[in-house]
Design an enzyme around this catalytic site. Structure first.
Site, short mmCIF file in Angstrom:
data_model
loop_
_atom_site.label_atom_id
_atom_site.label_comp_id
_atom_site.label_asym_id
_atom_site.label_seq_id
_atom_site.Cartn_x
_atom_site.Cartn_y
_atom_site.Cartn_z
CD GLU A 40 -2.23 1.35 2.48
OE1 GLU A 40 -3.54 1.81 2.66
OE2 GLU A 40 -2.16 0.53 3.74
CE LYS A 113 -7.81 1.41 3.21
NZ LYS A 113 -6.53 1.97 3.66
CB CYS A 154 -4.91 -1.45 4.42
SG CYS A 154 -3.30 -1.70 5.73
#
Length: 275
Positions: A40, A113, A154
């Site tokens: 990331e 995300k 994440c």
């Protein structure tokens, strides 16, 4: 099939970060890897958003992205760029965006995300990702040489509904590039990633940031590859580096035959509240 996982300590200078990625991509291709995976925010980590914003552009104007896509075709290797910050197409905020690049240098998939990290930790750390970033609207899966790949980033790993959607779609691989904090990493990183692999009976590939960054933050590292049985086949510890792993893609069907959760899955509706 061999892949490369790049554990990084990305800093404030995108040029420096991309140069490190370029060396790793070249080494991955030389080693015969089909795919390279970055963490990331691979091209930039800076929690000073005013300072960092000067290095962030729309995807179409990203010099870092242009250089990386050229490397894919030059070295004949697929790239998973982890995630990079770009100016969102709506122009108001940024996007934390995964980009998958084919070995022809063309972008094959994008994923923003979905779940943004807004949290106050007991350690005193406070994060408000939503103040600068817009969340993605939907899951994305892409056909690759490794099979059907579901994309996540994440903090997404804490939301099982996302991975249930990927499991129902029959993904073979789930990717979770990350920049995990140390306290949450020590508590939950391995457990969550193994759970995502076990419940979907898929490989999980999680390239991570590690160490102390130029902006002062500290990330957990421990880039992992977990097989469909939940076995950790790679753990890179807490130092930066490049690792190569051979994925036994045939094990996906073997595990699904042993425990046929895909065949046994039922549609779930809202629970009946008794009493």
């Amino acid at each position: 099939m061999q892949i490369a996982v790049h554990q990084m300590t990305s800093g404030l200078d995108p040029e420096h970060n991309v140069s490190a990625m370029a060396k790793a991509i070249a080494a991955s291709a030389k080693a015969g890897c089909t795919f390279y995976f970055a963490p990331e925010m691979s091209t930039l980590i800076d929690r000073d958003r005013t300072r960092g914003r000067q290095h962030i552009s729309a995807e179409s104007g990203s010099g870092a992205l242009g250089r990386l896509t050229a490397l894919a075709s030059r070295h004949n290797i697929w790239l998973h760029l982890g995630s990079i910050p770009v100016v969102h197409e709506n122009g108001d905020k940024l996007a934390n965006r995964t980009i998958v690049v084919g070995n022809d240098g063309r972008i094959k998939a994008r994923y923003d995300k979905m779940h943004l990290f807004d949290i106050d930790l007991a350690s005193g750390e406070s994060w408000r990702e939503s103040s600068a970033y817009a969340g993605g609207e939907q899951p994305v899966a892409v056909q690759t040489p490794l099979g059907l790949m579901g994309l996540a980033i994440c903090y997404d790993m804490r939301f099982p509904d996302l991975f249930s959607a990927y499991a129902k779609s029959g993904v073979d691989i789930i990717t979770l590039p990350s920049a995990f904090t140390v306290p949450t990493g020590e508590a939950h990183w391995h457990s969550l990633l193994r759970a995502r692999a076990i419940e979907s009976e898929s490989f999980v590939i999680a390239a991570a940031q590690c160490g102390v960054h130029e902006d002062g933050r500290r990330t957990y590292g421990h880039s992992l590859v977990v097989d469909p049985w939940g076995k950790v086949v790679l753990d890179m510890g807490d130092t930066p580096g490049l690792a190569f792993v051979d994925l036994d893609l045939g094990s996906i069907a073997e595990v699904r035959q042993q425990i046929p959760v895909h065949a046994n899955r039922r549609s779930i509706v809202a629970p009946f509240i008794a009493g």
